[in-house]
Write a protein that holds these residues in place. Structure first.
Motif, PDB file in Angstrom:
ATOM      1  N   ASP A 267       6.806  21.194   2.227  1.00  0.00           N
ATOM      2  CA  ASP A 267       7.913  20.696   3.041  1.00  0.00           C
ATOM      3  C   ASP A 267       7.503  19.478   3.861  1.00  0.00           C
ATOM      4  O   ASP A 267       8.362  18.731   4.334  1.00  0.00           O
ATOM      5  N   THR A 268       6.211  19.297   4.025  1.00  0.00           N
ATOM      6  CA  THR A 268       5.666  18.401   5.050  1.00  0.00           C
ATOM      7  C   THR A 268       5.273  17.023   4.568  1.00  0.00           C
ATOM      8  O   THR A 268       5.550  16.018   5.223  1.00  0.00           O
ATOM      9  N   MET A 269       4.596  16.922   3.423  1.00  0.00           N
ATOM     10  CA  MET A 269       3.979  15.663   3.019  1.00  0.00           C
ATOM     11  C   MET A 269       4.993  14.683   2.415  1.00  0.00           C
ATOM     12  O   MET A 269       5.764  15.045   1.527  1.00  0.00           O
ATOM     13  N   VAL A 270       4.961  13.434   2.894  1.00  0.00           N
ATOM     14  CA  VAL A 270       5.881  12.408   2.400  1.00  0.00           C
ATOM     15  C   VAL A 270       5.112  11.125   2.116  1.00  0.00           C
ATOM     16  O   VAL A 270       4.085  10.851   2.743  1.00  0.00           O
ATOM     17  N   PRO A 271       5.604  10.307   1.175  1.00  0.00           N
ATOM     18  CA  PRO A 271       4.968   9.015   0.908  1.00  0.00           C
ATOM     19  C   PRO A 271       5.531   7.933   1.830  1.00  0.00           C
ATOM     20  O   PRO A 271       6.692   7.983   2.236  1.00  0.00           O
ATOM     21  N   VAL A 272       4.688   6.970   2.147  1.00  0.00           N
ATOM     22  CA  VAL A 272       5.108   5.784   2.892  1.00  0.00           C
ATOM     23  C   VAL A 272       4.552   4.561   2.168  1.00  0.00           C
ATOM     24  O   VAL A 272       3.352   4.473   1.913  1.00  0.00           O
ATOM     25  N   ILE A 273       5.430   3.633   1.829  1.00  0.00           N
ATOM     26  CA  ILE A 273       5.054   2.377   1.161  1.00  0.00           C
ATOM     27  C   ILE A 273       5.153   1.260   2.194  1.00  0.00           C
ATOM     28  O   ILE A 273       6.158   1.136   2.895  1.00  0.00           O
ATOM     29  N   VAL A 274       4.106   0.422   2.288  1.00  0.00           N
ATOM     30  CA  VAL A 274       4.069  -0.654   3.283  1.00  0.00           C
ATOM     31  C   VAL A 274       3.692  -1.959   2.603  1.00  0.00           C
ATOM     32  O   VAL A 274       2.716  -2.023   1.855  1.00  0.00           O
TER      33      VAL A 274
ATOM     34  N   ARG B  78       0.839  -1.197   0.000  1.00  0.00           N
ATOM     35  CA  ARG B  78       0.000   0.000   0.000  1.00  0.00           C
ATOM     36  C   ARG B  78       0.873   1.245   0.000  1.00  0.00           C
ATOM     37  O   ARG B  78       1.927   1.273   0.647  1.00  0.00           O
ATOM     38  N   LEU B  79       0.416   2.248  -0.721  1.00  0.00           N
ATOM     39  CA  LEU B  79       1.090   3.550  -0.735  1.00  0.00           C
ATOM     40  C   LEU B  79       0.227   4.554   0.002  1.00  0.00           C
ATOM     41  O   LEU B  79      -0.950   4.752  -0.333  1.00  0.00           O
TER      42      LEU B  79
ATOM     43  N   LEU C 134       9.464 -10.319  -0.241  1.00  0.00           N
ATOM     44  CA  LEU C 134       8.202  -9.907   0.378  1.00  0.00           C
ATOM     45  C   LEU C 134       7.712 -10.932   1.392  1.00  0.00           C
ATOM     46  O   LEU C 134       7.143 -10.574   2.429  1.00  0.00           O
ATOM     47  N   ASN C 135       7.934 -12.218   1.093  1.00  0.00           N
ATOM     48  CA  ASN C 135       7.492 -13.275   1.993  1.00  0.00           C
ATOM     49  C   ASN C 135       8.357 -13.359   3.247  1.00  0.00           C
ATOM     50  O   ASN C 135       7.928 -13.923   4.257  1.00  0.00           O
ATOM     51  N   SER C 136       9.553 -12.786   3.170  1.00  0.00           N
ATOM     52  CA  SER C 136      10.525 -12.946   4.248  1.00  0.00           C
ATOM     53  C   SER C 136      10.529 -11.797   5.245  1.00  0.00           C
ATOM     54  O   SER C 136      11.105 -11.928   6.328  1.00  0.00           O
ATOM     55  N   ALA C 137       9.924 -10.665   4.888  1.00  0.00           N
ATOM     56  CA  ALA C 137       9.993  -9.503   5.772  1.00  0.00           C
ATOM     57  C   ALA C 137       8.821  -8.563   5.520  1.00  0.00           C
ATOM     58  O   ALA C 137       8.177  -8.610   4.465  1.00  0.00           O
ATOM     59  N   ILE C 138       8.553  -7.731   6.485  1.00  0.00           N
ATOM     60  CA  ILE C 138       7.643  -6.605   6.320  1.00  0.00           C
ATOM     61  C   ILE C 138       8.496  -5.414   5.907  1.00  0.00           C
ATOM     62  O   ILE C 138       9.440  -5.042   6.606  1.00  0.00           O
ATOM     63  N   TRP C 139       8.193  -4.811   4.757  1.00  0.00           N
ATOM     64  CA  TRP C 139       8.998  -3.720   4.208  1.00  0.00           C
ATOM     65  C   TRP C 139       8.242  -2.397   4.322  1.00  0.00           C
ATOM     66  O   TRP C 139       7.061  -2.315   3.970  1.00  0.00           O
ATOM     67  N   ILE C 140       8.943  -1.395   4.805  1.00  0.00           N
ATOM     68  CA  ILE C 140       8.398  -0.031   4.861  1.00  0.00           C
ATOM     69  C   ILE C 140       9.425   0.891   4.213  1.00  0.00           C
ATOM     70  O   ILE C 140      10.596   0.888   4.587  1.00  0.00           O
ATOM     71  N   VAL C 141       8.994   1.656   3.225  1.00  0.00           N
ATOM     72  CA  VAL C 141       9.865   2.651   2.586  1.00  0.00           C
ATOM     73  C   VAL C 141       9.192   4.013   2.746  1.00  0.00           C
ATOM     74  O   VAL C 141       8.006   4.155   2.441  1.00  0.00           O
ATOM     75  N   MET C 142       9.946   5.001   3.202  1.00  0.00           N
ATOM     76  CA  MET C 142       9.324   6.295   3.462  1.00  0.00           C
ATOM     77  C   MET C 142      10.277   7.450   3.168  1.00  0.00           C
ATOM     78  O   MET C 142      11.499   7.308   3.205  1.00  0.00           O
TER      79      MET C 142
END
Length: 523
Positions: A490-497, A74-75, A297-305
């Motif tokens: 300056d404030t808004m950022v994306p987070v991928i989960v 999810r983004l 993906l099966n081996s870990a929970i990934w979060i990119v932000m």
């Protein structure tokens, strides 16, 4: 975290001049016993990653790894950062789940009333030299985590350790944990009295920090003077790969990728697709450590932000740069190259598009300083505290806006407030008892926290997009971009989960802490 790199570069330049060889501090993983069960949580922080350029990179097939994670997870495109939007304060919020009124790291540059000096974690080379390399290095390498970051708040590393869970930190400037560790500083830096020979610090179970502490022998190629001593994307990726390959991933890992930030500063908030593609290649390197990306993906929970956005800065140095010193030339302004003197009346703490204005002279009223600055149309707003109240004014608005916590008005985050005056000063609307934020997301909580983040009498000045503050030796980004302000750009950022259907209580960085703790404990 370009400021850390600045400090490192200064030391590197000296090392090059005297031809001293770079020798890495490498730690073995052989003695590290991993206790984690279930899927580990891996958090990748990409400095200054923003949603619109990310979407452009994906559309042009320039970011396959990030696209893969987005398509299989999810983004969340608009997550609210903390304030000021400078990495050191944001990271403190991310790791503690508190704003700066609790974690007590006010910004990249701030005035310490008790020590009567300007604290600077390394904003720009010229400013570092003016303040003194030794002092900046000490603040950066030691005091940030062990003096300034308040002991009353616990980092995610400390909280997980208390629960019997191990964690890792790779190139993150804020890292405090429960494990005692000794950092060995390059000998030349100690001989030149730029830093002590050793630093006794507390870290998570696994700790990587450029050439000062690394796991992978393959990273020797990424720690040279032109690679910023290991504070680069390739180093972070290789360290994470090394943990994966050696089956040493702990329950939670944070890895920091710094290079995109520099490109955004230079080229602006839109023209940096190549830089995103470059960072994506390092994410690909990490995913390729597994047999397949599906296996990753099966081996870990990934979060990119991302950590903060950036707003465009114009090309005209006379118009785009706000020089507070010139606007306040009726007062005695502290000079960065000197000690604070008795007759100094004002100290300026520049954080790119936000500034702290400290009033040392009790005879000067905050309102008189505000009145001078409010005339400038480039300043979005000015704010100061008065007892329990916070006052805010803006150019073009005759009425003051005043607020304090608790009261009959409620915002979208469930926070309640007492408000009086003109809410449009902060581009807010009020419908009945409901507050709606627009240009300045979570404005009241973030602004209130910043004005209660440290002691002293001070005013906050916040710039409109297109402008940034300039002081003695401060970084400037003409024709590029900068951050620091409360503005949504300056404030808004994306987070991928990926790997979980749960989500934070609210889409704010301050809310990620509790969510990540739960993710790690309940895997």
């Amino acid at each position: 975290m370009v400021y850390l790199m600045i400090v490192i570069i200064v030391v590197v330049m000296i090392i090059i001049l005297i031809k001293t060889a770079v020798k890495p501090n490498r730690q073995s993983l052989d003695q590290t016993e991993m206790t984690q069960t279930g899927k580990p949580v891996i958090l990748l922080i990409v400095d200054s990653l923003m949603n619109e350029p990310l979407q452009q990179a994906v559309k042009k097939d320039r970011a396959p790894a990030l696209q893969f994670l987005m398509e299989h997870g999810r983004l969340y495109p608009d997550v609210v950062s903390s304030y000021p939007t400078m990495s050191v304060t944001i990271d403190s919020t991310l790791l503690t789940g508190t704003y700066s009124d609790k974690h007590r790291v006010p910004g990249l540059v701030w005035y310490d009333e008790n020590e009567k000096r300007l604290v600077n974690y390394g904003s720009a080379r010229e400013e570092v030299f003016k303040l003194g390399v030794k002092q900046v290095a000490e603040d950066n390498l030691y005091k940030l985590n062990h003096k300034h970051l308040h002991r009353d708040v616990k980092t995610i590393h400390e909280t997980l350790a208390d629960a019997g869970q191990q964690s890792a930190s790779i190139n993150a400037l804020v890292y405090r944990g429960n494990e005692k560790k000794t950092l060995h500083i390059p000998e030349v830096a100690a001989k030149l009295k730029l830093a002590p020979e050793t630093l006794h610090i507390k870290t998570p179970a696994l700790f990587s920090y450029g050439m000062l502490s690394q796991f992978s022998p393959k990273n020797d190629q990424h720690i040279g003077p032109f690679e910023k001593f290991g504070f680069n994307d390739a180093f972070s990726a290789q360290e994470l790969k090394h943990l994966i390959q050696n089956d040493k991933l702990p329950a939670f890992t944070i890895a920091y990728f710094p290079e995109l930030d520099q490109e955004v500063h230079k080229n602006g908030p839109k023209e940096h697709i190549d830089a995103i593609a470059k960072t994506d290649k390092q994410v690909q390197e990490v995913l390729n450590t597994y047999e397949s990306w599906d296996e990753a993906l099966n081996s870990a929970i990934w979060i990119v932000m991302g950590d903060s956005g950036q707003a465009e800065v114009g090309n005209d140095k006379n118009q785009s740069l706000i020089r507070l010193k010139d606007m306040l030339d009726d007062y005695n302004i502290y000079k960065v190259t000197e000690q604070v003197k008795k007759d100094d009346q004002i100290v300026l703490g520049h954080n790119e598009r936000m500034a702290f204005i400290y009033i040392l002279d009790e005879a000067i009223r905050q309102e008189e300083v505000v009145k001078k600055l409010q005339k400038d149309e480039r300043i979005g707003f000015l704010a100061w505290k008065d007892g329990a109240d916070v006052h805010v004014v803006a150019n073009g608005h005759k009425e003051i806006f005043t607020f304090r916590p608790d009261g009959p008005y409620r915002d979208s985050y469930g926070q309640t407030w007492t408000i009086k005056g003109d809410p449009s000063v902060l581009d807010m609307t009020v419908h009945g008892d409901v507050i709606e934020y627009k240009t300045y997301p979570d404005a009241l909580a973030r602004l209130h926290s910043s004005l209660h983040s440290h002691s002293g009498t001070y005013i906050i000045a916040d710039a409109k997009p297109g402008f940034e503050f300039q002081g003695e030796g401060t970084p400037i980004h003409l024709g590029g971009a900068a951050h620091g302000a409360l503005h949504e750009q300056d404030t808004m950022v994306p987070v991928i989960v990926t790997g979980t259907d749960t989500k934070p209580r609210h889409m704010r960085i301050v809310d990620l802490y509790a969510w990540m703790i739960d993710l790690t404990k309940n895997r």
